[in-house]
Design a protein around this motif. Structure first.
Motif, PDB file in Angstrom:
ATOM      1  N   VAL A   1       0.860  -1.184   0.000  1.00  0.00           N
ATOM      2  CA  VAL A   1       0.000   0.000   0.000  1.00  0.00           C
ATOM      3  C   VAL A   1       0.898   1.236   0.000  1.00  0.00           C
ATOM      4  O   VAL A   1       1.812   1.342   0.822  1.00  0.00           O
ATOM      5  CB  VAL A   1      -0.929   0.010   1.231  1.00  0.00           C
ATOM      6  CG1 VAL A   1      -1.879   1.207   1.159  1.00  0.00           C
ATOM      7  CG2 VAL A   1      -1.709  -1.283   1.308  1.00  0.00           C
ATOM      8  N   VAL A   2       0.645   2.109  -0.943  1.00  0.00           N
ATOM      9  CA  VAL A   2       1.452   3.320  -1.068  1.00  0.00           C
ATOM     10  C   VAL A   2       0.654   4.503  -0.516  1.00  0.00           C
ATOM     11  O   VAL A   2      -0.542   4.647  -0.813  1.00  0.00           O
ATOM     12  CB  VAL A   2       1.809   3.577  -2.548  1.00  0.00           C
ATOM     13  CG1 VAL A   2       2.678   4.823  -2.678  1.00  0.00           C
ATOM     14  CG2 VAL A   2       2.538   2.366  -3.129  1.00  0.00           C
ATOM     15  N   TYR A   3       1.319   5.293   0.295  1.00  0.00           N
ATOM     16  CA  TYR A   3       0.694   6.493   0.853  1.00  0.00           C
ATOM     17  C   TYR A   3       1.429   7.722   0.330  1.00  0.00           C
ATOM     18  O   TYR A   3       2.660   7.731   0.244  1.00  0.00           O
ATOM     19  CB  TYR A   3       0.759   6.465   2.387  1.00  0.00           C
ATOM     20  CG  TYR A   3      -0.010   5.312   2.995  1.00  0.00           C
ATOM     21  CD1 TYR A   3      -1.367   5.417   3.250  1.00  0.00           C
ATOM     22  CD2 TYR A   3       0.630   4.114   3.303  1.00  0.00           C
ATOM     23  CE1 TYR A   3      -2.078   4.364   3.799  1.00  0.00           C
ATOM     24  CE2 TYR A   3      -0.072   3.046   3.848  1.00  0.00           C
ATOM     25  CZ  TYR A   3      -1.423   3.173   4.098  1.00  0.00           C
ATOM     26  OH  TYR A   3      -2.123   2.122   4.637  1.00  0.00           O
ATOM     27  N   CYS A   4       0.681   8.737  -0.019  1.00  0.00           N
ATOM     28  CA  CYS A   4       1.262   9.963  -0.563  1.00  0.00           C
ATOM     29  C   CYS A   4       0.631  11.168   0.117  1.00  0.00           C
ATOM     30  O   CYS A   4      -0.569  11.179   0.374  1.00  0.00           O
ATOM     31  CB  CYS A   4       0.988  10.086  -2.071  1.00  0.00           C
ATOM     32  SG  CYS A   4       1.448   8.646  -3.044  1.00  0.00           S
ATOM     33  N   LEU A   5       1.442  12.139   0.363  1.00  0.00           N
ATOM     34  CA  LEU A   5       0.936  13.400   0.906  1.00  0.00           C
ATOM     35  C   LEU A   5       1.704  14.538   0.267  1.00  0.00           C
ATOM     36  O   LEU A   5       2.884  14.743   0.559  1.00  0.00           O
ATOM     37  CB  LEU A   5       1.099  13.436   2.434  1.00  0.00           C
ATOM     38  CG  LEU A   5       0.791  14.781   3.102  1.00  0.00           C
ATOM     39  CD1 LEU A   5      -0.613  15.253   2.770  1.00  0.00           C
ATOM     40  CD2 LEU A   5       0.971  14.680   4.607  1.00  0.00           C
ATOM     41  N   GLN A   6       1.037  15.241  -0.637  1.00  0.00           N
ATOM     42  CA  GLN A   6       1.697  16.394  -1.256  1.00  0.00           C
ATOM     43  C   GLN A   6       1.567  17.583  -0.320  1.00  0.00           C
ATOM     44  O   GLN A   6       0.474  17.897   0.158  1.00  0.00           O
ATOM     45  CB  GLN A   6       1.091  16.713  -2.615  1.00  0.00           C
ATOM     46  CG  GLN A   6       1.855  17.825  -3.338  1.00  0.00           C
ATOM     47  CD  GLN A   6       1.665  17.803  -4.832  1.00  0.00           C
ATOM     48  OE1 GLN A   6       0.577  17.528  -5.307  1.00  0.00           O
ATOM     49  NE2 GLN A   6       2.721  18.093  -5.582  1.00  0.00           N
ATOM     50  N   GLN A   7       2.700  18.210  -0.078  1.00  0.00           N
ATOM     51  CA  GLN A   7       2.726  19.335   0.850  1.00  0.00           C
ATOM     52  C   GLN A   7       1.950  20.501   0.246  1.00  0.00           C
ATOM     53  O   GLN A   7       1.845  20.638  -0.984  1.00  0.00           O
ATOM     54  CB  GLN A   7       4.159  19.758   1.131  1.00  0.00           C
ATOM     55  CG  GLN A   7       5.091  18.610   1.444  1.00  0.00           C
ATOM     56  CD  GLN A   7       4.767  17.922   2.752  1.00  0.00           C
ATOM     57  OE1 GLN A   7       4.983  18.482   3.815  1.00  0.00           O
ATOM     58  NE2 GLN A   7       4.229  16.719   2.681  1.00  0.00           N
TER      59      GLN A   7
ATOM     60  N   PRO B   1       6.566  19.449  -3.045  1.00  0.00           N
ATOM     61  CA  PRO B   1       7.088  18.193  -2.489  1.00  0.00           C
ATOM     62  C   PRO B   1       5.985  17.208  -2.106  1.00  0.00           C
ATOM     63  O   PRO B   1       4.888  17.603  -1.685  1.00  0.00           O
ATOM     64  CB  PRO B   1       7.866  18.643  -1.260  1.00  0.00           C
ATOM     65  CG  PRO B   1       8.189  20.073  -1.514  1.00  0.00           C
ATOM     66  CD  PRO B   1       7.035  20.623  -2.297  1.00  0.00           C
ATOM     67  N   VAL B   2       6.328  15.960  -2.235  1.00  0.00           N
ATOM     68  CA  VAL B   2       5.402  14.878  -1.880  1.00  0.00           C
ATOM     69  C   VAL B   2       6.092  13.946  -0.895  1.00  0.00           C
ATOM     70  O   VAL B   2       7.213  13.488  -1.145  1.00  0.00           O
ATOM     71  CB  VAL B   2       4.974  14.075  -3.130  1.00  0.00           C
ATOM     72  CG1 VAL B   2       4.035  12.937  -2.739  1.00  0.00           C
ATOM     73  CG2 VAL B   2       4.314  14.986  -4.151  1.00  0.00           C
TER      74      VAL B   2
END
Lengths: 245, 424
Positions: B235-241, B348-349
């Motif tokens: 499972v990939v998690y991403c959070l773009q600032q 940024p991510v």
């Protein structure tokens, strides 16, 4: 340069092969012979950057100047044949070639984590002449020449895995190019190195002759059914295994 | 309303309810001798709490198994039995074990006990509901005979999440045995068995998670240690600032950071390939933590994210629930890379990858380096910028694989040989 090296190799092969002849007791195949099949590996770089009016070298800037390996096959029908002279046939060839490079950062042209690719599916309809006079004299070499029409389907994928254009109204990165192509090569008859096995193979499977060959090809695929053609032809050096049956 | 009832109802609501419905047919053969026959109804998986339906695991994820989240929240396994004849001298007991719990020695032997009690009732009516705490099932799977509870009184009476901590990965199959027993602990009639498995240990987090910038995208790669097994998915998690306090994952402001580069080139469409607006949703709590990058390097020193620093293993249900909104992709357990697109250029991510098993246990999460997606230029971009105008063919070429070519060659060879032999 690579093409010149290939021609030099073709010229040097007869001497090397003559020295390798184990004896003069080799007898050509016994069963009838109508077809040939080639399994081919080729080193190739499309001449995309040579298109007139193109500013810069988009192919080489992206994928570099080296050749890349492709593979394919060819099937010939030898409808006219004289064992002491040679054969004339019609052949169809298919090939697959692709190259991949890192997409570059638009700002500083450094490599990014994305890929960009170019895929080619190469087809050809050829007339084939194989000179068997040397082999009939005990020299296990068969020069050959081919000429005909080539047609290559091509597609280039961007980082997002699609072949769409980013230019407003731009073309999709997909199409087909065709044109004339010719080849010349030299095949080394392997049967002479083990005649008994060659005979057994003939009796068991109908394969008359087995060859290793090298071939130089020049394809000028400069035309398209509509619009401009992506010049996906060019020089290539091919090596492989050929069977006659 | 009694406080105990309120507690029970709260617990009942908080846990997702799994249910197995069985029909118990008790046929009195003779005075003092009961024969108990249990049969399974076709639809034994019913849900007393409809709100749990949505969160119940899908059929491909073994919903009848007990995973870590089930255990940590101490879900109730709910069974409803229909009894046609209640024995006068028996009680309905539920035992769990990997062996045959109907055997007396499996339940009572000091050193041979492989079963332990998990629930029991004294039915007073023909419709009997039996609830089993998942922690009572999980907690004693790996215990020795001496450590397993002997009676119901040995079971904890409140939620004990520590019972869910096991060490071995993989599933342990066991059964719940529903049976009437007499005063001597002998089984009356034929028990009803319900099969399940306990799997509460998730695979370890992948190692060396590396992110690289792509065209409005992040390319991830990772490695795994040899000890990791039973990985079903990554499972990939991403959070773009965010660049503003109310960015909320929208990309309008962010894409402008790369506009200068596009303007200089003067050829590419300003919005070509611009990411969709779902990138980095839920990023508001990290607003302002990073400034937009020009896209020249794609690598940023640090990003703020809920998984940084990485939490201890195993991941709690609360933590997984809190980062669920950042999930940006799932990929099969044999994969070692993934590409996630849809991000704004230059912003940024933060990324992380967790490995989950077949019942969604996640052993840990591994954060990757922080990258800023960039605008890339492909071969076709370069070709068109150089003035090339080929393409736009509407015909999609067939895709020949190496296998297809080989197969075609073999077929041609076989056909030719056949033709030859016929001609001989």
């Amino acid at each position: 340069m690579r093409a010149r090296l290939a021609l030099l190799a073709l010229c040097a092969l007869p001497a090397a092969a003559s020295a390798a002849i184990p004896g003069s007791d080799y007898q050509p195949h016994q069963s009838s012979q109508d077809f040939a099949l080639e399994l081919r590996l080729n080193f190739f770089k499309p001449e995309i950057d040579s298109a007139p009016g193109l500013k810069g070298t988009p192919y080489e800037s992206t994928f570099g100047g080296d050749t890349h390996l492709g593979f394919g096959g060819e099937f010939d029908w030898q409808f006219l044949r004289n064992p002491h002279i040679g054969s004339i046939g019609l052949g169809v060839g298919v090939g697959r070639w692709s190259t991949t490079a890192k997409a570059l950062n638009y700002v500083d042209l450094t490599a990014t984590g994305d890929d960009t690719t170019l895929h080619l599916w190469q087809f050809a309809g050829l007339g084939v002449f194989r000179l068997e006079a040397l082999a009939s004299m005990g020299i296990p070499l068969v020069p050959f020449a081919k000429a005909g029409l080539g047609y290559t389907l091509w597609r280039s994928y961007g980082p997002d895995g699609t072949y769409t254009s980013r230019q407003p109204g731009g073309n999709r990165a997909i199409g087909g190019s065709y044109g004339f192509q010719w080849s010349a090569g030299l095949a080394l008859l392997l049967d002479t190195f083990d005649p008994s096995s060659a005979k057994n193979l003939d009796e068991a499977t109908g394969v008359n002759n087995t060859y290793l060959f090298v071939e130089y090809t020049d394809a000028a695929l400069n035309a398209a059914m509509s619009g401009s053609a992506l010049r996906v032809g060019g020089e290539s050096l091919t090596g492989g295994l050929a069977l006659e049956f | 309303m009694p406080r105990g009832w309120l507690c029970f109802r709260a617990m009942f609501r908080s846990a997702f309810l799994r249910s197995a419905v069985a029909t118990a047919l008790l046929l009195a053969q003779a005075a003092g001798a009961q024969q108990v026959t249990l049969s399974q109804t076709p639809d034994r998986r019913t849900f007393a709490d409809p709100s749990r339906q949505a969160t119940y695991r899908s059929a491909s994820k073994f919903p009848d198994w007990i995973n870590y989240a089930d255990c940590a929240s101490n879900v109730l396994l709910h069974f409803q039995l229909a009894v046609t004849s209640i024995p006068t001298n028996g009680s309905l007991q539920v035992w769990a074990g990997t062996d045959d719990c109907s055997k007396l020695e499996a339940r009572t032997g000091e050193t041979t006990r492989t079963c332990w009690p998990v629930s029991g009732v004294l039915p007073s009516q023909q419709n009997v509901s039996v609830d089993v705490w998942s922690q009572h099932v999980v907690g004693y799977v790996s215990k020795t005979a001496a450590e397993k509870p002997k009676t119901f009184a040995d079971l904890p009476t409140s939620s004990t999440p520590s019972l869910c901590t096991l060490s071995a990965q993989g599933a342990t199959a066991l059964k719940l045995w529903f049976m009437f027993t007499d005063g001597s602990n002998n089984v009356m009639g034929t028990p009803y068995q319900w099969s399940t498995s306990v799997d509460v240990v998730g695979p370890s987090a992948p190692t060396a998670v590396t992110a690289s910038a792509g065209d409005g995208a992040v390319n991830l790669s990772w490695t795994v240690s040899d000890a990791v097994s039973d990985v079903a998915e990554y499972v990939v998690y991403c959070l773009q600032q965010s660049t503003t306090s109310d960015a909320g994952g929208t990309t309008d402001a962010a894409t402008s950071s790369d506009a200068g580069a596009l303007a200089d080139a003067g050829t590419a469409a300003e919005d070509a390939g611009s990411p969709s607006e779902d990138a980095g949703t839920g990023a508001t709590e990290d607003a302002g933590s990073a400034s937009p990058d020009s896209g020249t390097s794609g690598t940023i020193s640090a990003c703020a994210a809920p998984w940084s620093p990485e939490p201890a293993s195993p991941l709690t249900s609360e933590f997984l629930a809190s980062i669920a909104k950042y999930e940006c992709g799932r990929i099969g357990g044999t994969s070692r890379s993934s590409r996630v697109s849809g991000f704004a250029y230059g912003v940024p991510v933060a990324v992380a990858v967790a490995a989950v098993d077949q019942v969604d246990n996640a052993g840990g999460i591994r954060a990757g380096n922080c990258v800023a997606p960039v605008r890339t230029i492909s071969f076709w971009d370069r070709y068109e910028e150089a003035g090339g105008d080929a393409g736009s063919c509407s015909y999609a070429p067939p895709v020949f694989s190496g296998n297809a070519l080989t197969f075609s060659a073999l077929v041609g060879l076989a056909a030719a040989l056949r033709l030859r032999r016929k001609g001989r």
